[in-house]
Design a protein around this motif. Structure first.
Motif, PDB file in Angstrom:
ATOM      1  N   ASP A  19      39.102  16.539  50.544  1.00  0.00           N
ATOM      2  CA  ASP A  19      38.373  17.804  50.398  1.00  0.00           C
ATOM      3  C   ASP A  19      39.079  18.703  49.391  1.00  0.00           C
ATOM      4  O   ASP A  19      38.436  19.302  48.526  1.00  0.00           O
ATOM      5  CB  ASP A  19      38.267  18.536  51.735  1.00  0.00           C
ATOM      6  CG  ASP A  19      37.289  17.887  52.691  1.00  0.00           C
ATOM      7  OD1 ASP A  19      36.465  17.052  52.247  1.00  0.00           O
ATOM      8  OD2 ASP A  19      37.345  18.228  53.888  1.00  0.00           O
ATOM      9  N   ASP A  20      40.397  18.784  49.504  1.00  0.00           N
ATOM     10  CA  ASP A  20      41.170  19.600  48.564  1.00  0.00           C
ATOM     11  C   ASP A  20      41.086  19.035  47.152  1.00  0.00           C
ATOM     12  O   ASP A  20      40.891  19.772  46.186  1.00  0.00           O
ATOM     13  CB  ASP A  20      42.640  19.691  48.997  1.00  0.00           C
ATOM     14  CG  ASP A  20      42.835  20.505  50.257  1.00  0.00           C
ATOM     15  OD1 ASP A  20      41.937  21.307  50.608  1.00  0.00           O
ATOM     16  OD2 ASP A  20      43.886  20.326  50.911  1.00  0.00           O
ATOM     17  N   LEU A  21      41.226  17.723  47.028  1.00  0.00           N
ATOM     18  CA  LEU A  21      41.195  17.074  45.724  1.00  0.00           C
ATOM     19  C   LEU A  21      39.832  17.231  45.052  1.00  0.00           C
ATOM     20  O   LEU A  21      39.747  17.490  43.851  1.00  0.00           O
ATOM     21  CB  LEU A  21      41.534  15.588  45.880  1.00  0.00           C
ATOM     22  CG  LEU A  21      41.521  14.748  44.612  1.00  0.00           C
ATOM     23  CD1 LEU A  21      42.643  15.189  43.678  1.00  0.00           C
ATOM     24  CD2 LEU A  21      41.662  13.282  44.965  1.00  0.00           C
ATOM     25  N   PHE A  22      38.773  17.076  45.827  1.00  0.00           N
ATOM     26  CA  PHE A  22      37.421  17.104  45.282  1.00  0.00           C
ATOM     27  C   PHE A  22      36.759  18.481  45.347  1.00  0.00           C
ATOM     28  O   PHE A  22      35.564  18.602  45.063  1.00  0.00           O
ATOM     29  CB  PHE A  22      36.523  16.112  46.030  1.00  0.00           C
ATOM     30  CG  PHE A  22      36.854  14.658  45.798  1.00  0.00           C
ATOM     31  CD1 PHE A  22      37.267  14.202  44.558  1.00  0.00           C
ATOM     32  CD2 PHE A  22      36.731  13.740  46.832  1.00  0.00           C
ATOM     33  CE1 PHE A  22      37.552  12.863  44.350  1.00  0.00           C
ATOM     34  CE2 PHE A  22      37.004  12.395  46.625  1.00  0.00           C
ATOM     35  CZ  PHE A  22      37.427  11.958  45.387  1.00  0.00           C
ATOM     36  N   SER A  23      37.494  19.521  45.687  1.00  0.00           N
ATOM     37  CA  SER A  23      36.878  20.831  45.904  1.00  0.00           C
ATOM     38  C   SER A  23      36.065  21.312  44.705  1.00  0.00           C
ATOM     39  O   SER A  23      34.957  21.835  44.879  1.00  0.00           O
ATOM     40  CB  SER A  23      37.926  21.876  46.294  1.00  0.00           C
ATOM     41  OG  SER A  23      38.844  22.081  45.233  1.00  0.00           O
ATOM     42  N   ASP A  24      36.561  21.132  43.500  1.00  0.00           N
ATOM     43  CA  ASP A  24      35.808  21.554  42.315  1.00  0.00           C
ATOM     44  C   ASP A  24      34.540  20.725  42.142  1.00  0.00           C
ATOM     45  O   ASP A  24      33.500  21.248  41.744  1.00  0.00           O
ATOM     46  CB  ASP A  24      36.666  21.452  41.049  1.00  0.00           C
ATOM     47  CG  ASP A  24      37.777  22.490  41.017  1.00  0.00           C
ATOM     48  OD1 ASP A  24      37.652  23.520  41.705  1.00  0.00           O
ATOM     49  OD2 ASP A  24      38.765  22.257  40.303  1.00  0.00           O
ATOM     50  N   LEU A  25      34.615  19.444  42.434  1.00  0.00           N
ATOM     51  CA  LEU A  25      33.444  18.579  42.325  1.00  0.00           C
ATOM     52  C   LEU A  25      32.414  18.897  43.403  1.00  0.00           C
ATOM     53  O   LEU A  25      31.212  18.913  43.139  1.00  0.00           O
ATOM     54  CB  LEU A  25      33.841  17.109  42.415  1.00  0.00           C
ATOM     55  CG  LEU A  25      34.685  16.572  41.274  1.00  0.00           C
ATOM     56  CD1 LEU A  25      35.109  15.141  41.564  1.00  0.00           C
ATOM     57  CD2 LEU A  25      33.921  16.641  39.974  1.00  0.00           C
ATOM     58  N   ILE A  26      32.898  19.161  44.609  1.00  0.00           N
ATOM     59  CA  ILE A  26      31.989  19.488  45.706  1.00  0.00           C
ATOM     60  C   ILE A  26      31.220  20.764  45.384  1.00  0.00           C
ATOM     61  O   ILE A  26      30.025  20.873  45.676  1.00  0.00           O
ATOM     62  CB  ILE A  26      32.762  19.591  47.037  1.00  0.00           C
ATOM     63  CG1 ILE A  26      33.270  18.204  47.445  1.00  0.00           C
ATOM     64  CG2 ILE A  26      31.898  20.195  48.133  1.00  0.00           C
ATOM     65  CD1 ILE A  26      34.272  18.197  48.580  1.00  0.00           C
TER      66      ILE A  26
END
Length: 57
Positions: free
Chosen positions: A7-14
């Motif tokens: 979730d932290d890693l993909f936060s910008d993508l999400i």
């Protein structure tokens, strides 16, 4: 990685999920599946399938 770390890693993508293509969604789904979050993975795979259907001529 854990689902929370993803979730932290993909936060910008999400935050931009409506702009992602099917390939990016599948990559994220595979990562969540590997981390054990099969529900999130399934939702992303379904979104990828929908995106792919919409992109077909």
């Amino acid at each position: 990685m854990t689902p929370d770390e993803l979730d932290d890693l993909f936060s910008d993508l999400i935050a931009q999920i409506d702009r992602l293509d099917a390939g990016a969604l599948e990559l994220m789904a595979d990562a969540y599946d590997s981390a054990g979050d099969v529900d999130r993975a399934r939702a992303l795979w379904e979104l990828a399938d929908t995106r792919r259907d919409v992109d077909r001529p």
